[in-house]
Design a protein around this motif. Structure first.
Motif, short mmCIF file in Angstrom:
data_model
loop_
_atom_site.label_atom_id
_atom_site.label_comp_id
_atom_site.label_asym_id
_atom_site.label_seq_id
_atom_site.Cartn_x
_atom_site.Cartn_y
_atom_site.Cartn_z
N GLN A 192 0.59 -1.25 -0.12
CA GLN A 192 0.30 0.38 -0.56
C GLN A 192 1.06 1.40 -0.13
N TRP A 193 2.14 1.59 0.17
CA TRP A 193 2.98 2.02 0.14
C TRP A 193 4.09 2.65 -1.28
N THR A 194 3.19 1.96 -2.68
CA THR A 194 4.46 2.27 -3.62
C THR A 194 4.00 3.11 -4.14
N ALA A 195 2.22 3.45 -4.28
CA ALA A 195 2.22 5.54 -5.12
C ALA A 195 3.00 6.34 -4.60
N PRO A 196 4.18 6.81 -5.35
CA PRO A 196 4.79 7.51 -5.54
C PRO A 196 4.25 9.01 -5.17
N GLU A 197 3.27 9.47 -4.60
CA GLU A 197 2.80 10.94 -3.65
C GLU A 197 3.15 10.43 -2.69
N ILE A 198 3.50 9.12 -2.23
CA ILE A 198 3.45 8.71 -1.01
C ILE A 198 4.77 9.10 0.05
N TRP A 199 5.84 9.51 -0.80
CA TRP A 199 7.51 9.43 -0.90
C TRP A 199 7.59 11.22 -1.26
N GLU A 200 6.91 11.69 -1.27
CA GLU A 200 7.08 13.23 -1.83
C GLU A 200 6.41 14.15 -0.80
N SER A 201 7.37 15.35 -0.77
CA SER A 201 6.16 16.08 0.47
C SER A 201 6.95 17.40 0.17
N VAL A 202 6.92 18.58 1.49
CA VAL A 202 7.61 19.52 1.84
C VAL A 202 8.53 20.46 2.93
N VAL A 203 9.04 21.03 3.06
CA VAL A 203 9.70 21.20 3.79
C VAL A 203 9.06 22.85 4.33
N GLY A 204 8.76 22.93 5.33
CA GLY A 204 7.78 24.86 4.63
C GLY A 204 9.21 25.64 6.16
N LEU A 205 9.41 26.92 5.83
CA LEU A 205 10.05 27.55 6.52
C LEU A 205 9.84 28.66 6.81
N CYS A 206 8.94 28.81 8.00
CA CYS A 206 8.05 29.62 8.59
C CYS A 206 8.39 31.41 8.75
N ALA A 207 8.11 32.06 9.03
CA ALA A 207 8.94 33.00 9.12
C ALA A 207 8.15 34.31 10.11
N PHE A 208 8.25 34.27 11.55
CA PHE A 208 7.97 35.44 12.42
C PHE A 208 8.44 36.99 12.58
N ASP A 209 7.42 37.81 12.85
CA ASP A 209 8.20 38.87 13.15
C ASP A 209 8.63 38.91 14.66
N GLU A 210 9.01 39.97 14.64
CA GLU A 210 8.53 40.16 16.62
C GLU A 210 8.03 40.07 17.19
N ALA A 211 7.04 40.47 16.83
CA ALA A 211 5.81 40.55 17.68
C ALA A 211 4.99 38.41 17.54
N GLY A 212 5.78 37.97 16.61
CA GLY A 212 5.33 36.64 16.57
C GLY A 212 3.97 36.77 15.58
N GLU A 213 4.16 37.73 14.28
CA GLU A 213 3.22 37.28 13.50
C GLU A 213 4.00 36.87 12.18
N LEU A 214 2.56 35.71 11.76
CA LEU A 214 3.50 34.95 10.43
C LEU A 214 3.90 36.02 9.23
N THR A 215 5.28 36.39 8.65
CA THR A 215 4.78 37.17 7.83
C THR A 215 5.33 37.07 5.40
N ALA A 216 5.94 35.18 5.61
CA ALA A 216 6.00 34.79 4.50
C ALA A 216 6.11 32.70 5.57
N ILE A 217 5.52 32.01 4.55
CA ILE A 217 6.02 30.52 4.46
C ILE A 217 6.72 30.04 2.75
N ASP A 218 8.01 30.18 3.18
CA ASP A 218 8.25 28.79 2.03
C ASP A 218 8.32 27.54 1.75
N PHE A 219 7.80 26.78 0.65
CA PHE A 219 8.12 25.82 0.48
C PHE A 219 9.03 25.03 0.21
N HIS A 220 10.38 24.49 0.58
CA HIS A 220 11.23 23.01 -0.30
C HIS A 220 10.40 22.13 -1.01
#
Length: 411
Positions: free
Chosen positions: A325-353
């Motif tokens: 059941q683990w042979t589908a290619p999508e099971i082996w693909e994902s992203v790393v998300g880099l979430c940037a927060f400012d000094e007030a703790g507010e999210l400003t951007a997310i980069d996905f690799h």
């Protein structure tokens, strides 16, 4: 210049092997990416076979790891681990104690298991590059009652285990089917005593006598349509929201984490109940909600300027080829998300690799056992992963811009 604090989030890490001894440049690039973050987080999808020993409490889906795998995760750049998942109790309370011991020995911020319920529900807290971070980690099963941590009571000792968000699976049927089921129950003479016996080792589930019928472990609910749903125990949810609220008031950026196996038939479909819990966690103060459920990448949603990662799929996935059941290619693909927060703790951007789990830089291999480590995806692989992720996320109102093999959300 405004100081940015970056949190890296990845797919789950079901890791069984030490993957440090490699000079593969594509794998090194993943390490370099995580090292850019002030705090890097994953779910450790296993239990440690350590000095406390333990016994397998599952059949073919049993899994445990030696302590050295935690050194691999540390070397990769991870600072925090959620420990609440369906494999955390595979060696029983002994595995819980060994996992806690080895994780703490390496200095990971962690949450989701404990010597008792009070400790398992507690937020893990730490300080990284001058910013407080807290993690509240839950598991929604399905799993037997005995895998979840319990506090001591009269004539009952405490139980080491997993932090539970209590859900109940319910099957909706129309009135005609409901009446047939009730007739079947009565004709075969199925009683409350039978239900109590069939529910062992768990307690019998709570049932609305007017609108619900339970036969064996299946609960059927009278409805206007057919379908499957989960019922959230509000007492359980309130307890976790209180912990999130308390950690937020302490001044930390709080990561709310949920692991579950209540998947829709279509793995890419996000069940509405997950969104309800995610938004409740953010309303309680969480800076983000991260989940691993179906083993594929699901959409990202931005709610009140905070990210909801419905499922980040797999980052490390050490399984055997005999499990087809683990042979589908999508099971082996994902992203790393880099979430940037400012000094007030507010999210400003997310980069996905985009990442793909392979054996070497030469690409995918037939044997699943060879797919040991994530690589940064490039070219057509990166485009496929990101375009699928972009299309799915757009249905939740999230607009991703794809540029040069990465994707970004700017807020």
């Amino acid at each position: 210049m405004t100081k940015t604090f970056t949190i890296a989030v990845t797919g789950q890490s079901l890791i069984k092997h030490d993957i440090r001894n490699t000079d593969d440049l594509a794998f090194q690039s993943v390490r370099d990416l995580l090292e850019k973050a002030d705090f890097a987080f994953t779910n450790f999808e296993s239990t440690i076979d350590g000095q406390h020993g333990g016994w397998p409490l599952k059949g073919s889906f049993f899994g445990c790891s030696l302590p050295v795998v935690l050194d691999s995760l540390k070397d990769l750049g991870f600072h925090g681990l959620s420990l609440s998942n369906n494999h955390a109790f595979d060696l029983g309370p002994s595995g819980i104690l060994s996992t806690l011991e080895e994780v703490e020995r390496r200095g990971f911020l962690h949450a989701g298991i404990g010597r008792n319920q009070t400790m398992a529900a507690r937020a893990g807290k730490g300080s990284f590059n001058g910013r407080k971070i807290a993690l509240v980690a839950m598991d929604a099963g399905p799993g037997p009652d005995f895998m979840y941590a319990g506090d001591a009571a009269k004539d009952r000792p405490e139980r080491p285990g997993v932090n539970r968000l209590h859900l109940t699976k319910v099957v909706d049927v129309d009135a005609e089917a409901f009446d047939y089921l009730r007739l079947i129950r009565d004709r075969i003479g199925y009683t409350d005593m039978d239900l109590g016996n069939d529910s062992q080792p768990d307690d019998r589930p709570p049932v609305d006598p007017e609108n619900e019928i339970c036969i064996a472990r299946a609960i059927f609910r009278r409805a206007e349509h057919f379908g499957r749903r989960v019922k959230i125990d509000q007492t359980s949810l309130t307890r976790h929201l209180s912990e999130i609220r308390s950690a937020t008031e302490d001044g930390g950026l709080v990561i709310a984490y949920l692991h579950h196996h209540h998947w829709a038939s279509d793995w890419y479909q996000v069940s509405s109940w997950v969104g309800d819990i995610a938004k409740a966690c953010i309303d309680a103060g969480a800076a983000m909600f991260v989940s691993h459920g179906a083993p594929v990448l699901q959409p990202v949603e931005i709610y009140r300027n905070r990210p909801i990662f419905y499922s980040l799929g797999n980052f490390i996935f050490h399984v055997k080829s005999e499990t087809s059941q683990w042979t589908a290619p999508e099971i082996w693909e994902s992203v790393v998300g880099l979430c940037a927060f400012d000094e007030a703790g507010e999210l400003t951007a997310i980069d996905f690799h985009p990442v793909v789990i392979v054996a070497s830089s030469s690409g995918q291999h037939t044997m699943l056992e060879e797919r040991l480590m994530p690589h940064l995806a490039h070219g057509s692989d990166a485009e496929r992963i990101l375009m699928r992720f972009q299309a799915q996320s757009l249905s939740f109102g999230s607009q991703l811009t794809i540029i040069d093999g990465t994707a970004r959300i700017i807020l």
